[in-house]
Structure formats: C-alpha cells, structure tokens
Design a protein around this motif. Structure first.
Motif, PDB file in Angstrom:
ATOM      1  N   LYS A  14     125.524  12.026 123.062  1.00 60.65           N
ATOM      2  CA  LYS A  14     125.829  11.854 121.680  1.00 60.65           C
ATOM      3  C   LYS A  14     127.006  11.044 121.354  1.00 60.65           C
ATOM      4  O   LYS A  14     127.859  11.965 121.554  1.00 60.65           O
ATOM      5  CB  LYS A  14     125.097  12.786 120.399  1.00 60.65           C
ATOM      6  N   ILE A  19     111.608  10.366 118.241  1.00 63.14           N
ATOM      7  CA  ILE A  19     112.862   9.119 119.047  1.00 63.14           C
ATOM      8  C   ILE A  19     112.624   8.647 119.345  1.00 63.14           C
ATOM      9  O   ILE A  19     113.380   7.368 118.569  1.00 63.14           O
ATOM     10  CB  ILE A  19     113.554  10.405 119.838  1.00 63.14           C
ATOM     11  N   GLN A  34     123.306   7.937 120.306  1.00 62.15           N
ATOM     12  CA  GLN A  34     123.122   8.737 121.333  1.00 62.15           C
ATOM     13  C   GLN A  34     122.354   8.097 122.780  1.00 62.15           C
ATOM     14  O   GLN A  34     122.133   6.759 122.272  1.00 62.15           O
ATOM     15  CB  GLN A  34     122.132   9.256 120.749  1.00 62.15           C
ATOM     16  N   SER A  76     118.857  18.016 113.746  1.00 58.02           N
ATOM     17  CA  SER A  76     118.372  19.116 114.386  1.00 58.02           C
ATOM     18  C   SER A  76     117.402  18.821 115.906  1.00 58.02           C
ATOM     19  O   SER A  76     117.421  17.469 115.913  1.00 58.02           O
ATOM     20  CB  SER A  76     117.109  19.690 114.373  1.00 58.02           C
ATOM     21  N   ASN A  77     117.248  19.141 116.855  1.00 60.20           N
ATOM     22  CA  ASN A  77     116.220  18.011 117.978  1.00 60.20           C
ATOM     23  C   ASN A  77     114.814  17.882 117.744  1.00 60.20           C
ATOM     24  O   ASN A  77     114.418  18.733 117.211  1.00 60.20           O
ATOM     25  CB  ASN A  77     115.793  19.381 119.100  1.00 60.20           C
ATOM     26  N   TYR A  78     115.264  16.870 117.121  1.00 56.95           N
ATOM     27  CA  TYR A  78     114.123  15.818 116.824  1.00 56.95           C
ATOM     28  C   TYR A  78     112.754  15.415 118.690  1.00 56.95           C
ATOM     29  O   TYR A  78     113.125  15.591 119.234  1.00 56.95           O
ATOM     30  CB  TYR A  78     113.976  14.041 116.488  1.00 56.95           C
ATOM     31  N   LYS A  80     115.384  10.888 127.915  1.00 56.41           N
ATOM     32  CA  LYS A  80     116.355  12.251 127.605  1.00 56.41           C
ATOM     33  C   LYS A  80     117.537  11.818 126.856  1.00 56.41           C
ATOM     34  O   LYS A  80     118.157  11.424 127.496  1.00 56.41           O
ATOM     35  CB  LYS A  80     116.507  12.638 128.318  1.00 56.41           C
ATOM     36  N   VAL A  81     118.286  12.561 126.213  1.00 58.51           N
ATOM     37  CA  VAL A  81     119.312  12.208 125.131  1.00 58.51           C
ATOM     38  C   VAL A  81     120.410  12.689 126.118  1.00 58.51           C
ATOM     39  O   VAL A  81     120.078  14.080 126.476  1.00 58.51           O
ATOM     40  CB  VAL A  81     119.315  12.709 123.735  1.00 58.51           C
ATOM     41  N   GLU A  90     109.628  14.310 120.826  1.00 53.62           N
ATOM     42  CA  GLU A  90     110.215  12.762 121.262  1.00 53.62           C
ATOM     43  C   GLU A  90     109.126  11.949 121.056  1.00 53.62           C
ATOM     44  O   GLU A  90     109.931  10.359 120.827  1.00 53.62           O
ATOM     45  CB  GLU A  90     109.171  13.036 122.587  1.00 53.62           C
TER      46      GLU A  90
END
Length: 274
Positions: free
Chosen positions: A229, A57, A218, A50-52, A225-226, A54
């Motif tokens: 991936k 990350i 990633q 999922s979107n982790y 910001k990613v 910051e």
C-alpha cells in the motif's frame, strides 16, 4: 426514505475511524458503536482501513460508506445516519435520533441508537443485484486475462534468461575440453556516487496492478493479493510504502522500491500497471 429493496443490494457498510465533528478517532466509542449496530441489524460492517473481503476489493460498489450527521441544538444532541454508494451519492438518510443527556458519552450513544431505530425498521437482508453479479463476472474475466498475460511474461523472462546463459557460456574459454558454465546474476552491486554504501538492484518478478485507495494506491498481484500500500507525497511519482521503511519512485520508465536491509541499500525494480 430510500427504497428498502435497493438498500438490500449492498452487502457491506464501511464505518469511518473518525467523524468530522469529533477530534479523535473512535471518540466516545461512537465509531465502534456504529459498527456494532450495523452488524446487529443484518449488515456486514467493516471498519475503514481493515482487511476487506476479496469480493469488496474486486467490486467496491458492493459496499456503502457510512457517516453521521450532527444537528446543532441548544438542549438536545441530534444525530442521523447517512449512507453513500461507491459514486459518493447519498442513497439513504435515517431519521434524526435525539438525546437530552448532558454528558457527551451518554448523549451520543443514546442519539445514535435512536437514529438506528429507522434502520432496524427496514428489515435489511442482502439480495445480490444483477449488476453486481455482472461486475463480478467481468472481474473474473479480467483476472483470467491478467493471469494469461503474467504467464506470457514469465515465459518471456525464462527465455531471456536462457539466452543470457547461452551467451555467457559462449564467451568463456573451455578448459581441458570442458565448458565452464557461468551462473546468471540477477543482482548487480554498485557504489553510490560520493558514498561507500553499496546498492543492490534487483528485478522483481510479476506484474503489480495499482488500485486507487484513499491518499494513494494498493498494489495487487494476479491472485489478487495486496502486496504493497503506497501513500502519495508532495513530490510527483514519489510514494511512501505503508508498513515498511521504504520509498517508491519513478526513474525514467522504471518504478524503484528503495529500502535498507542489514545496512545495505537495496533497490527493487517493480513492474506496475496503473
């Protein structure tokens, strides 16, 4: 039993999409129930992929990875909750939860809830450790250094563009006392050998930094910001880009992102630091 104080130093728990002893993702809703129970007892649970946030990350060691251990039994379903840190070391294992239910859905649910009774008894409450604070400060310093480096690269690129514009203008003969300014083209169209498909090559601005994830990397910018991936393939230095019909490969010293746009094959040259 693991020390409650040490367990409180972890902010997140990552729940896998699938357990090894089952055939499908979230089979019997066991993974969703695990996420629900962790949240119920004070943790911040994140589903794998999922979107982790910051902070996790930047510092993966803020999160624990959860797993379920299944004990084979003739008449009982037995499950225990296992937590590992970012170094893949087991830091906590719950007591074994049990169920005598014969139907799988009820048996797994009952055994898991029983195992979580020992986690509930811990009275978990997040307390940042000194090490995690130091890691965040170091990350901030690193990000600041990266931003400076990116700014320097941008300035160098702007200077190169100006020099290129001046060089092109000097080569153009003036007409009636005026100088015709030739715009700088950043894209070059060329024919692919033995095909009629044009290829558009573009130099992407900015540096992307590769961070290892499962089965690949990633690529993040300085925000951070990613941006992409990428997943490994069986071919060295060739990756599939997740969520985009594109491939990434290394040619000489350049990383090339290749994809089709409006039936035109495009190649973006990425500046990636591993």
């Amino acid at each position: 039993m693991f020390s409650q104080t040490n367990l409180n130093n972890y902010k997140y728990v990552i729940v896998p999409n699938k357990y090894d002893f089952l055939k499908e993702s979230d089979q019997y809703q066991l993974n969703s129930l695990t996420e629900f129970l962790f949240n119920k007892y004070g943790f911040v649970a994140l589903m794998e992929g999922s979107n982790y946030p910051e902070d996790v990350i930047r510092n993966r060691c803020l999160a624990l990875k959860s797993n379920l251990l299944k004990d084979a039994g003739m008449f009982k379903t037995k499950l225990a909750v296992e937590l590992k840190n970012c170094n893949d070391q087991v830091v906590y294992t719950s007591e074994m939860g049990e169920s005598r239910e014969k139907e799988y859905q009820r048996a797994y649910s009952e055994a898991l809830r029983d195992a979580f009774k020992s986690i509930e008894a811990l009275g978990y409450k997040y307390e940042p450790s000194a090490n995690s604070s130091v890691a965040v400060l170091q990350e901030i310093e690193t990000t600041s250094e990266v931003s400076k480096e990116i700014q320097q690269l941008r300035e160098e690129i702007q200077n190169l563009k100006k020099e290129k514009e001046i060089a092109l203008v000097e080569k153009v003969e003036p007409k009636i006392g005026t100088v015709t300014q030739v715009p700088v083209k950043e894209a070059v169209v060329e024919e692919v050998v033995n095909t009629n498909t044009p290829v558009v090559k573009e130099l992407a601005s900015g540096v992307l930094y590769a961070q290892a994830i499962e089965n690949g990397f990633q690529l993040v910018d300085s925000t951070p910001k990613v941006v992409y991936k990428i997943k490994k393939t069986s071919i060295p230095d060739v990756y599939l880009v997740e969520g985009k019909n594109a491939t990434l490969y290394k040619k000489d010293t350049d990383w090339i992102l290749e994809y089709y746009e409006n039936n035109v094959l495009k190649q973006d040259i990425l500046n990636i630091k591993f």
